[in-house]
Scaffold this active site. Structure first.
Site, short mmCIF file in Angstrom:
data_model
loop_
_atom_site.label_atom_id
_atom_site.label_comp_id
_atom_site.label_asym_id
_atom_site.label_seq_id
_atom_site.Cartn_x
_atom_site.Cartn_y
_atom_site.Cartn_z
N GLN B 136 -30.01 18.55 80.09
CA GLN B 136 -31.37 18.03 79.97
C GLN B 136 -32.40 19.08 80.38
O GLN B 136 -33.18 19.53 79.58
CB GLN B 136 -31.51 16.77 80.81
N THR B 137 -32.37 19.49 81.66
CA THR B 137 -33.41 20.40 82.15
C THR B 137 -33.41 21.75 81.43
O THR B 137 -32.38 22.21 80.96
CB THR B 137 -33.24 20.68 83.65
N ARG B 332 -31.80 13.42 119.37
CA ARG B 332 -31.75 14.03 118.03
C ARG B 332 -30.51 13.54 117.28
O ARG B 332 -30.55 13.32 116.07
CB ARG B 332 -31.70 15.56 118.15
N GLY B 400 -25.44 28.01 118.76
CA GLY B 400 -25.08 29.23 118.03
C GLY B 400 -23.89 29.04 117.11
O GLY B 400 -23.90 29.49 115.96
N GLU B 423 -31.97 14.60 89.66
CA GLU B 423 -32.16 13.17 89.38
C GLU B 423 -33.48 12.66 89.92
O GLU B 423 -33.57 11.55 90.46
CB GLU B 423 -31.00 12.36 89.97
N ASP B 425 -37.15 14.68 91.46
CA ASP B 425 -37.64 15.33 92.68
C ASP B 425 -38.13 14.26 93.64
O ASP B 425 -38.79 13.30 93.25
CB ASP B 425 -38.80 16.27 92.31
#
Lengths: 663, 663
Positions: B136-137, B332, B400, B423, B425
């Site tokens: 497609q793209t 986190r 690290g 699919e 953006d």
């Protein structure tokens, strides 16, 4: 004939790009040196960067050795100054053992060696008759330097230290240049003498023979393996190193501050311990400068490509809209452009700070050190985190093509991200900042004056009560209003956190429990520093048509974008009202429109050569598509039309003969 | 003898891990299939993953071809079901042309081909007598499908289409499997017939000869080059393809919806165009499922390693503190753990949604389609962005060592990030969501009922006025309170944005100008969907000791973390007060303490084999350091003690003989 596909963009600029180049470089002299050296590197075929990602590790590494040798040869042939040599290494743009030799080994000896030691080792290092590395971190120990396990035991019988790795986790791990190249290293180890421990110290240890380059007896050394990305930091031989009772003469302990006598006594010299802070500020100012280098590079690529790329919005077969014209693109890209400039300004200010600290240290004035330590730790953390995220955001802003190695962004990201971890993990550093802020708050009543970047806390009473004056969007362009909002936010968050801390019986326990909040306090403080330094810069005279105006716009974009991103902070502390937040957003949108026509020129001002950018998407001439197409065919997979492996592995599938295939 | 270094962690778990495995897998059956196939793959030496990053592109690709062939052979030998085969490809964990063949080419023919076309092509594809890709793209066109330039011109003389690439930017660019392997492709092109344009359609085009695999006449095809990372997606032959007047029979246009007659007329079949939505929902539910796979994998690595790694906090030579015990680490890591579970639940709900849509389509009920389109677009965007960021955050959480390729995280990141772009953006998708929300708001007064995930907007009056009831931290554990806060936030942001839009004379202009705000509205809505689906899941009966309790904690962590991160939204819309925000934070901290002892068991529940994780840091047994050390020596640079290039490029530096060296 070469066409500049971005000429139209460049013609729109409302300021003098050549003058902005001077601002970016820091001075006319710095610009001229950079410009000359960048061209020198870019025009020399020996420094070309093509194909780096296509090389296996060994070829890649060998090629880096060649470039490093060639760079050193040119530095000598052209009799380059230290400044020029450093720019040359910068523009060669390939991590190599020389970075650690010049950036860590030599400074460590200068900073921690006695006069005598400097006289012995520096001439060798300066001529590269020895090549050094800096071996601190171990397999099991990084942030906590006091936890290092390697030992240096003094043997009074022979007047030697015995360097030893007592456990697997004490293996030195990560030092760049150690893996395959360095002949010497500054090795950090716990000093043991007369059965007592005396903390961690640095020792000069020879690792490899100067004759045949083989590791000396008792030494096991090698490379630690492949790291993030292709090309990227894999040009560096980060190393692993183990010692089995390796002996070195006593005079190879770096003894500027602490000394071990012939009898094995540890004595302090009259050189203040605080000297180490000077080096720390030096390293951190370099890291902040590097952040602006890396972020500006990514922003340059994304900005130019956003002006080339078109998508949607065509009227009946006409040209589509340049993606840089979309507000969503601007809202992601322009704050990063503003950040690149902001970090540049902060880096410049840190140059001043370094000079100031150095002079104070010479005069035995240690009064500013805690503040300088906190401030530089915070700025290192803030700028490197923002840059790492920003590079990846720039990659995403380039859509699918940003994922190609030839966009330059994947490698830039992979090379850059360790900056968030090395020289102090960013979160650990922010906690150090927070600790200092809490101390500052606790002393506010005591008459002890808050200094330097925390001076604003001296106005705590005013800042706890002030109300933001903004009544319309343009008010947000006033530096005094922005400053007060940022100062009030940082102060109120600090004070609130200090109050919560005081509820804990045990301070240390409270600090651990509230550490996530403390990190946010530190971030608020550091963002304030960046905003204030940018505003201070704009109070100076800045020559060049329109240059100052552009910087003012970028400064406002930087501040208002942060205000929007951290709106919860500003609202929950009552620093601004929801209506004022909404006006800030309106102003931000209007600033984007003002940045838009100048965007390409603002990244041109970085003065990066195509060689340095090494990005097809970021090409100066915007000739993206033909070059992407041309580059594709150079991939090794395109060496043959039918790929290796087709006959063994694909043909049998298609022919339904897999059952008997050898796989 | 093997030691489980994490046994102590596992013994702390307060729930039945085996039952949680079932919840994670979706059903007992799904768990059993996954478990069996994962072990099958892990135990087969032909599938081993070692050394992938050390291979050059050609070797890497050839190795992938081998694995793909071997996988297909095993699938046939073992007569695996479609479900099992798909799991096998998943656990082989190496992007390959087969992904596109099975995931895009076959579904495109199924979805867009006529009965006749399906009968002709599907048997060939199912046996892999042909290998297909999905093209497609183009080089110049991605998100805007209607902007594609490739043409398919009907020639009534020969009853053929002429497929042509009129410009360089019309070159097909990116399709996986196209570069070196695919024999056929579904090619998207603008249909031209009788001098008129009829939009973009799909065509089955043979690309390579089934005899010698050479490109057919008029076709130029190759690989587009190296992408992000080492190993990673470079196992895939993303391709470039140009057509020079290539002729295909008329019956190779996919004609289920639109047909071209022998005379060149375009006629619509009685099959509704909306069918395409079914495929879209299918693809998006797969992507959301993949997000939870990728994020859980990163979280598994970071959690186990955080329990192994110790740093700071030792009392006089005792063990240092496990880094997972630090609140900054928990703050986190645990929200990412919660997100992995949240996305799993959402993915499961999307399975239901897909079934529902399919049934409605069969019954010609298109009423829910716009809402389903918006909802799935938003969830694709939200989960993939969060996962990409989350993987990198997990890498940073490993300090690290996360930077080593052998941590598994760099490659996971590099393989994953394209999901943010392909699919749809992610920003473009959020704008589609926002457009739908604005439409929903505008129709609120009109009696048209807000359905599905926007049903809450039907209570707009209540949600515009409600006040949050939270008076103490525990109140934030009540689902009704969390739901109302999230609903009020999304509603109020939508309404505010709609009001701002209405100030513009031209709606479209307003939409462009306010697009950054609109993106935030869409995010608020999508986060609400995730929270609400997680809460709905918890209203079901969930067996297993402590299992539901763990999920409740994770659900609260997910919601309260988002509340904190987007605090500005909640405060500026007056949905909660600063005091309530502070209570939410207190509750979040307390939840972290509850998650902590269960963390390792919660990632064990993903049931990943060490083979699949391919991470030394994430090893099940926690035996990290000896294995890192062992692995280092396998790097090609360690093949010899003195590295290639030493004599040519390092020795001359050390010996000061560079002047005459050949570089």
């Amino acid at each position: 004939m070469e066409v500049d596909h971005l000429a139209d963009e460049r013609s729109k600029a409302q300021f003098d790009v050549e003058e902005m180049k001077i601002v970016w470089a820091g001075s006319r002299h710095a610009f001229q040196v950079s410009d000359r050296i960048a061209r020198l590197v870019a025009s020399d075929p020996a420094f070309q960067k093509d194909h780096r990602a296509r090389l296996g590790r060994k070829e890649l590494f060998k090629n880096t050795l060649r470039k490093a040798a060639y760079a050193w040869k040119r530095i000598n042939e052209l009799r380059l100054t230290e400044e020029e040599a450093s720019r040359l290494r910068f523009f060669v743009d390939e991590p190599a053992f020389t970075d650690l030799h010049w950036g860590m080994f030599v400074p460590a000896i200068k900073g921690q060696g006695t006069e005598e030691q400097q006289q012995k080792w520096l001439p060798l290092a300066h001529k590269m008759q020895i090549i050094g590395c800096y071996a601190q971190t171990e397999l099991g120990h990084g942030s906590n330097v006091q936890g290092l396990e390697t030992t240096a035991t003094f043997d009074p019988q022979t007047d030697e230290f015995i360097i030893h790795s007592p456990t697997l986790t004490s293996s030195k791990w990560w030092p760049g240049g150690l893996g395959k190249v360095a002949t010497h290293g500054v090795i950090y180890a716990r000093l043991l003498t007369n059965g007592q421990e005396h903390g961690v110290h640095g020792f000069i240890v020879q690792i490899r023979s100067l004759d045949d380059h083989l590791p000396l007896p008792g030494i096991t050394v090698g490379d630690i393996g492949i790291k993030f990305g292709s090309g990227a930091y894999n040009t560096m031989d980060n190393g692993v190193l183990r010692f089995d009772q390796v002996r070195i003469p006593r005079n190879q302990m770096l003894m500027r501050v602490s000394q071990v006598t012939r009898e094995g006594k540890v004595v302090q010299s009259d050189v203040p311990r605080q000297l180490v802070y000077g080096t720390m500020v030096f390293v951190r100012k370099t890291i902040v400068g590097d952040a602006s280098n890396a972020l500006s590079r990514a922003v340059c690529i994304a900005t130019r490509y956003s002006a080339v790329r078109r998508q949607f919005g065509s009227q009946k077969g006409g040209l589509e809209t340049q993606v840089i014209d979309y507000k969503t693109q601007q809202n992601r890209l322009f704050p990063l452009l503003a950040s690149a400039y902001a970090f540049r300004v902060v880096g410049e200010w840190m140059e001043w700070l370094y000079t100031d600290v150095t002079q104070r240290l010479k005069a035995n004035d240690f009064s500013t050190l805690p503040e300088v330590h906190a401030c530089t730790a915070g700025l290192k953390s803030l700028t490197t985190s923002a840059t790492a995220d920003g590079i990846e955001e720039c990659r995403k802003l380039c859509g699918g093509h940003g994922y190609l190695h030839s966009s330059g962004l994947p490698e830039l990201f992979a090379v850059y991200v360790p900056a968030c971890t090395y020289e102090g993990d960013n979160i650990v550093l922010l906690l150090q900042v927070a600790r200092f802020l809490m101390k500052t708050v606790s002393q506010l009543g005591s008459g002890k004056k808050a200094v330097g970047t925390t001076a604003y806390m001296g106005r705590v009473e005013q800042l706890m009560q002030c109300r933001c004056d903004v009544q319309n969007a343009e008010d947000w362009l006033k530096p005094s209003i922005v400053m007060e909002a940022f100062e009030a936010r940082a102060t109120r968050m600090s004070v609130a956190c200090a109050r919560n801390l005081s509820k804990f019986g045990n301070q240390e326990e409270g600090f651990l429990e509230l550490s996530a909040d403390l990190v946010e306090v530190a971030v608020a403080h550091c963002q304030l520093i960046v905003v204030s330094k940018f505003i201070e810069k704009l109070q100076q005279d800045i020559p060049g048509k329109g240059v100052k105006n552009q910087l003012e716009n970028l400064c406002s974009v930087y501040a208002l974008n942060i205000l929007h991103k951290h709106l919860g902070d500003f609202l929950s502390t009552g620093c601004i009202t929801p209506m004022q937040a909404s006006l800030a957003n309106d102003q931000l949108r209007s600033l984007y429109s003002q940045v838009r026509p100048n965007a390409v020129a603002l990244v041109d001002a970085f003065n990066y050569t195509d060689h340095f950018l090494s990005s097809i998407l970021g090409r100066y001439d915007g000739n993206v598509y033909p070059k992407l197409y041309e580059d594709a065919w150079k991939d090794p997979l395109n060496d043959s039309i039918v790929p290796d492996g087709f006959h063994e592995y694909v043909q049998p599938i298609l022919k339904q003969q897999l059952r008997n295939a050898k796989l």
